[in-house]
Scaffold this active site. Structure first.
Site, PDB file in Angstrom:
ATOM      1  N   GLY A 254       0.936  -1.317   0.096  1.00  0.00           N
ATOM      2  CA  GLY A 254       0.202   0.098   0.040  1.00  0.00           C
ATOM      3  C   GLY A 254       0.864   1.151  -0.010  1.00  0.00           C
ATOM      4  O   GLY A 254       1.733   1.342  -0.853  1.00  0.00           O
ATOM      5  N   ASP A 255       0.494   2.054   0.964  1.00  0.00           N
ATOM      6  CA  ASP A 255       1.579   3.367   1.124  1.00  0.00           C
ATOM      7  C   ASP A 255       2.180   3.372   2.201  1.00  0.00           C
ATOM      8  O   ASP A 255       2.810   4.580   2.734  1.00  0.00           O
ATOM      9  CB  ASP A 255       0.563   4.742   1.204  1.00  0.00           C
ATOM     10  CG  ASP A 255      -0.404   4.271   2.561  1.00  0.00           C
ATOM     11  OD1 ASP A 255      -0.823   3.372   2.824  1.00  0.00           O
ATOM     12  OD2 ASP A 255      -0.841   5.584   3.118  1.00  0.00           O
ATOM     13  N   GLU A 256       2.708   2.081   2.755  1.00  0.00           N
ATOM     14  CA  GLU A 256       3.847   2.059   3.811  1.00  0.00           C
ATOM     15  C   GLU A 256       5.038   1.731   3.182  1.00  0.00           C
ATOM     16  O   GLU A 256       5.253   0.763   2.379  1.00  0.00           O
ATOM     17  CB  GLU A 256       3.216   0.822   4.774  1.00  0.00           C
ATOM     18  CG  GLU A 256       1.884   1.227   5.506  1.00  0.00           C
ATOM     19  CD  GLU A 256       1.415   0.205   6.653  1.00  0.00           C
ATOM     20  OE1 GLU A 256       1.566   0.494   7.600  1.00  0.00           O
ATOM     21  OE2 GLU A 256       1.439  -1.084   5.869  1.00  0.00           O
TER      22      GLU A 256
END
Length: 360
Positions: A261-263
């Site tokens: 994801g956005d991690e």
């Protein structure tokens, strides 16, 4: 490729299993054939002694290959097929056996070398086998038949060797590509979670327990809103931009990865709290100062929240380090995002809220 690499098998574990299988199977065949038919040894004491001695050589070869493949010298692996060729040659000459049954053992070194050794060594073994077969048939058979048998054996083994070498090369290329894909995130070009975990385990296991290692977790603020405003292509562009900024802020030796994801995450081996905090703060400022370019033009303002944990200050194992850094990241988001938090405090100074950046 240098000589040392040429002598190294493609895969030591596989080469050990294959070499042991061929050697022990050959010894078993010799033993069974000798017990079942005295004529197999040529009907002489010399033939019997030679056959049993060669079987013993093969047994020793197989056992040595299995016991400690990682400690064996490189020359051992090149010598495995040569030993089998010599054993077969000696047995055929002593027992005066130039039959198909006697020559078939010469196929084994070619099969082994073509699959387990580097191409040049495989072709060298093929040449050894052809020369050994030529010696057997030319000494034991009439010339016309000897040439016919030699041509058939040489042609067959050459084709087999070439096909196996090419197949093995293609297999290695495919495996290398799969390893590359498993190690690199296709969107951002960062390392994957698997690579980060392996690097972290190495860093945590390699040094003394007091050796510091920092883990930095990064989360793009309001990433769902980014996707809602500019679509998934815009979200992807933001991730690529943030990943590039993060990579540029990290020192040499750091492992920069996308967890999903956005991690994102950074592993900093040998890095203490002060340095890790400085890297994290520099990254937060750099992202805030550089809006992300969008695929259809314009720029999107982006901020990130960051959590930092250090071994052994916050945890001593990988799971604990992740948990501590994740808790710090959660604190950064709860405190208003666009800032860094350190596991267990003290907190880094709160970032000033960014000025709204116009789109376009």
């Amino acid at each position: 490729m240098g000589l040392r690499q040429e002598l190294e098998p493609r895969d030591r574990a596989s080469a050990a299993r294959a070499g042991a299988a061929f050697a022990l199977a050959g010894a078993a065949v010799l033993g069974v054939a000798t017990a079942a038919s005295p004529a197999f040894t040529g009907g002489s004491t010399l033939g019997l002694v030679t056959t049993l001695a060669m079987a013993a050589v093969l047994v020793v070869l197989g056992v040595v290959a299995l016991r400690a493949p990682d400690r064996l010298p490189r020359l051992f692996w090149a010598g495995v097929p040569t030993v089998v060729v010599v054993v077969t040659l000696v047995l055929d000459l002593v027992t005066r056996d130039a039959s198909a049954g006697g020559q078939v053992f010469l196929c084994w070194p070619v099969l082994y070398a073509a699959y387990e050794l580097r191409p040049r060594l495989a072709y060298a073994v093929l040449l050894e086998v052809v020369l050994a077969d030529a010696l057997v048939v030319l000494l034991l058979l009439p010339l016309e038949r000897a040439l016919s048998d030699l041509a058939a054996v040489a042609a067959t083994l050459t084709v087999v060797c070439l096909l196996l070498v090419r197949a093995r090369d293609r297999e290695e290329r495919l495996n290398a590509e799969l390893r590359r894909q498993a190690a690199v995130d296709p969107l951002t070009g960062l390392a994957t979670r698997r690579v980060l975990d392996e690097a972290a385990r190495c860093a945590l296991d390699a040094g003394a327990s007091a050796q510091e290692t920092a883990l930095v977790l990064v989360d793009v603020d309001e990433f769902k809103a980014v996707n809602d405003a500019w679509g998934h292509p815009g979200g992807d562009a933001v991730l690529v931009h943030v990943a590039a900024v993060l990579r540029g802020c990290c020192r040499e030796g750091a492992t920069v990865a996308r967890l999903g994801g956005d991690e994102l995450a950074v592993l900093l081996p040998g890095c203490g709290l002060a340095v890790a905090s400085e890297v994290a703060e520099r990254f937060v400022r750099a992202v805030r100062a550089a809006p992300a370019p969008l695929p259809e033009g314009g720029h999107a303002p982006v901020t990130v929240s960051v959590g930092v944990a250090v071994r052994p200050r916050d945890a001593t194992d990988l799971r604990g380090l992740y948990a501590a850094a994740d808790a710090a990241l959660y604190e950064a988001k709860r405190a208003g995002r666009d800032r860094v938090r350190l596991a267990g405090g003290p907190a880094s100074p709160a970032a000033a809220p960014p000025e709204p950046a116009p789109v376009g």
